[in-house]
Design a protein around this motif. Structure first.
Motif, short mmCIF file in Angstrom:
data_model
loop_
_atom_site.label_atom_id
_atom_site.label_comp_id
_atom_site.label_asym_id
_atom_site.label_seq_id
_atom_site.Cartn_x
_atom_site.Cartn_y
_atom_site.Cartn_z
N UNK A 1 -21.17 -1.56 -22.69
CA UNK A 1 -20.04 -0.72 -22.95
C UNK A 1 -19.19 -0.50 -21.65
N UNK A 2 -19.50 -0.50 -20.59
CA UNK A 2 -19.11 -0.12 -19.52
C UNK A 2 -19.84 -0.84 -18.26
N UNK A 3 -19.04 -0.82 -16.91
CA UNK A 3 -19.19 -1.28 -15.97
C UNK A 3 -18.41 -0.75 -14.89
N UNK A 4 -19.19 -0.34 -13.91
CA UNK A 4 -18.54 0.50 -12.79
C UNK A 4 -19.26 0.42 -11.53
N UNK A 5 -18.96 0.97 -10.44
CA UNK A 5 -19.30 0.92 -9.11
C UNK A 5 -19.79 2.40 -8.87
N UNK A 6 -19.50 3.32 -9.68
CA UNK A 6 -19.90 4.76 -9.13
C UNK A 6 -20.53 5.52 -10.60
N UNK A 7 -21.57 6.47 -9.94
CA UNK A 7 -22.26 7.19 -10.92
C UNK A 7 -21.32 8.01 -11.86
N UNK B 1 -20.68 5.67 -14.58
CA UNK B 1 -21.80 5.60 -15.61
C UNK B 1 -22.15 6.97 -16.59
N UNK B 2 -21.80 8.15 -15.60
CA UNK B 2 -21.82 9.52 -16.79
C UNK B 2 -20.80 9.43 -17.63
N UNK B 3 -19.52 8.87 -17.48
CA UNK B 3 -18.59 9.08 -18.16
C UNK B 3 -18.69 8.10 -19.44
N UNK B 4 -19.69 6.98 -19.33
CA UNK B 4 -19.61 6.11 -20.55
C UNK B 4 -20.50 6.46 -21.38
N UNK B 5 -21.53 7.41 -20.96
CA UNK B 5 -22.57 7.67 -22.22
C UNK B 5 -21.98 8.57 -23.09
N UNK B 6 -22.67 8.80 -24.43
CA UNK B 6 -22.15 9.88 -25.42
C UNK B 6 -23.24 10.28 -25.97
N UNK C 1 -24.04 11.03 -28.96
CA UNK C 1 -24.55 10.37 -30.40
C UNK C 1 -25.07 9.03 -30.28
N UNK C 2 -25.22 8.40 -29.12
CA UNK C 2 -25.88 7.21 -29.04
C UNK C 2 -27.04 7.02 -27.96
N UNK C 3 -27.84 5.97 -27.98
CA UNK C 3 -28.77 5.61 -27.06
C UNK C 3 -28.39 4.79 -26.02
N UNK C 4 -28.34 4.91 -24.67
CA UNK C 4 -27.84 3.97 -23.76
C UNK C 4 -29.06 3.50 -23.02
N UNK C 5 -28.92 2.20 -22.65
CA UNK C 5 -29.86 1.60 -21.52
C UNK C 5 -28.82 1.03 -20.64
N UNK C 6 -29.33 1.11 -19.32
CA UNK C 6 -28.50 0.60 -18.21
C UNK C 6 -29.25 0.16 -17.03
N UNK C 7 -28.51 0.07 -16.15
CA UNK C 7 -28.98 -0.28 -14.56
C UNK C 7 -28.34 0.27 -13.56
N UNK C 8 -28.75 0.73 -12.57
CA UNK C 8 -28.18 1.43 -11.32
C UNK C 8 -28.58 0.71 -10.21
N UNK C 9 -27.70 0.33 -9.27
CA UNK C 9 -28.22 -0.18 -7.94
C UNK C 9 -27.81 0.85 -6.77
#
Length: 106
Positions: free
Chosen positions: A7-13, A16-21, A23-31
């Motif tokens: 649902x989103x890809x970015x280079x900053x935290x 990532x914070x803006x992409x979560x909602x 009413x959903x479950x989010x899985x992701x990765x952080x480098x």
């Protein structure tokens, strides 16, 4: 249900914070760079509006999703109902590797 998509890809935290909602479950990765070493972390967030049944199912599916993202140094779990901010993500990383937030750069 059972479908996963990016649902989103970015280079900053912040991105990532803006992409979560809530009413959903989010899985992701952080480098992140931790004490000068680049590390990858799995991220798991359950919004406050998600039913307990869906939370249980998400926990069961988590290993399958994270299995597709190999090489993680740890897992970030942001508690249900918590606000997701760049600071809270950085704090979760610091907790996962037992260091201070000042030791982390994204």
């Amino acid at each position: 249900d059972g479908e996963f998509s990016v649902i989103a890809s970015g280079e900053t935290l912040e991105a990532m914070a803006e992409a979560v909602t809530k009413d959903n479950i989010h899985y992701g990765g952080v480098r992140a760079e931790v004490k000068g070493k680049v590390q990858f972390f799995h991220a798991f967030y359950v919004g406050s509006g998600v039913s307990i049944i869906k939370v249980g199912k998400a926990q069961l599916l988590k290993s399958a999703v994270f299995g597709a993202m190999e090489g993680a140094s740890g897992e970030i779990v942001i508690e249900k109902g918590s606000d997701v901010t760049a600071d809270s993500i950085a704090e979760s990383i610091a907790s996962a590797v037992r260091c201070s937030v000042e030791d982390i750069s994204i």
